[in-house]
Motif scaffolding. Sequence first.
Motif, PDB file in Angstrom:
ATOM      1  N   UNK A 192     -10.376   4.735   5.517  1.00  0.00           N
ATOM      2  CA  UNK A 192      -9.721   6.047   5.482  1.00  0.00           C
ATOM      3  C   UNK A 192      -8.645   6.135   6.553  1.00  0.00           C
ATOM      4  N   UNK A 193      -8.917   5.570   7.722  1.00  0.00           N
ATOM      5  CA  UNK A 193      -7.944   5.604   8.812  1.00  0.00           C
ATOM      6  C   UNK A 193      -6.630   4.943   8.441  1.00  0.00           C
ATOM      7  N   UNK A 194      -6.701   3.899   7.642  1.00  0.00           N
ATOM      8  CA  UNK A 194      -5.492   3.212   7.178  1.00  0.00           C
ATOM      9  C   UNK A 194      -4.657   4.145   6.320  1.00  0.00           C
ATOM     10  N   UNK A 195      -5.311   4.869   5.429  1.00  0.00           N
ATOM     11  CA  UNK A 195      -4.603   5.797   4.536  1.00  0.00           C
ATOM     12  C   UNK A 195      -4.016   6.948   5.327  1.00  0.00           C
TER      13      UNK A 195
ATOM     14  N   UNK B 214      -3.114   7.033   8.473  1.00  0.00           N
ATOM     15  CA  UNK B 214      -1.977   6.537   9.259  1.00  0.00           C
ATOM     16  C   UNK B 214      -0.756   6.346   8.362  1.00  0.00           C
ATOM     17  N   UNK B 215      -0.965   5.823   7.162  1.00  0.00           N
ATOM     18  CA  UNK B 215       0.133   5.637   6.212  1.00  0.00           C
ATOM     19  C   UNK B 215       0.720   6.989   5.810  1.00  0.00           C
TER      20      UNK B 215
ATOM     21  N   UNK C 196       0.814  -1.222   0.000  1.00  0.00           N
ATOM     22  CA  UNK C 196       0.000   0.000   0.000  1.00  0.00           C
ATOM     23  C   UNK C 196       0.846   1.270   0.000  1.00  0.00           C
ATOM     24  N   UNK C 197       1.942   1.259   0.722  1.00  0.00           N
ATOM     25  CA  UNK C 197       2.817   2.429   0.758  1.00  0.00           C
ATOM     26  C   UNK C 197       3.327   2.757  -0.652  1.00  0.00           C
ATOM     27  N   UNK C 198       3.757   1.732  -1.377  1.00  0.00           N
ATOM     28  CA  UNK C 198       4.223   1.929  -2.747  1.00  0.00           C
ATOM     29  C   UNK C 198       3.117   2.424  -3.660  1.00  0.00           C
ATOM     30  N   UNK C 199       1.915   1.889  -3.476  1.00  0.00           N
ATOM     31  CA  UNK C 199       0.776   2.319  -4.288  1.00  0.00           C
ATOM     32  C   UNK C 199       0.476   3.793  -4.052  1.00  0.00           C
ATOM     33  N   UNK C 200       0.465   4.210  -2.796  1.00  0.00           N
ATOM     34  CA  UNK C 200       0.170   5.613  -2.470  1.00  0.00           C
ATOM     35  C   UNK C 200       1.260   6.534  -3.020  1.00  0.00           C
ATOM     36  N   UNK C 201       2.515   6.138  -2.883  1.00  0.00           N
ATOM     37  CA  UNK C 201       3.595   6.960  -3.435  1.00  0.00           C
ATOM     38  C   UNK C 201       3.506   7.027  -4.963  1.00  0.00           C
ATOM     39  N   UNK C 202       3.123   5.919  -5.599  1.00  0.00           N
ATOM     40  CA  UNK C 202       2.952   5.927  -7.055  1.00  0.00           C
ATOM     41  C   UNK C 202       1.838   6.889  -7.456  1.00  0.00           C
TER      42      UNK C 202
END
Length: 109
Positions: A45-48, A50-51, A13-19
């Motif tokens: 939403x809380x997961x995002x 926090x990330x 997920x971290x890579x997806x958000x950075x992409x």
Amino acid sequence: MGKQATEMLKGVLEGIVLALLSRRPAHGYEITGWLRDQGFNDIAEGTIYALLIRIEQRGLVDVEKVPSEKGPPRKVYAINTAGRDYLNEFWRTWSFLAERLEQLHQGER
């Protein structure tokens, strides 16, 4: 999305958000909406948020507070040089893993 897919997604997920942020700056609600549009309906939403806090603390994004028509200012996240370097490493790792997994998968047939 099943439990296995959700667990696998957490790992990338971290890579997806950075992409996503490499395409354009965005705030957390936009990122969550994009993920849901892509079929990732189980992402809270809380997961995002926090990330986003984690990648901000690690210096992978720049943050700008932008006025909002609906309440307090929103934090808009933009990938920075360190984030791009991290994302490039993510894609190298992803390619390596995807190739090996495909080899395993093809061997099963």
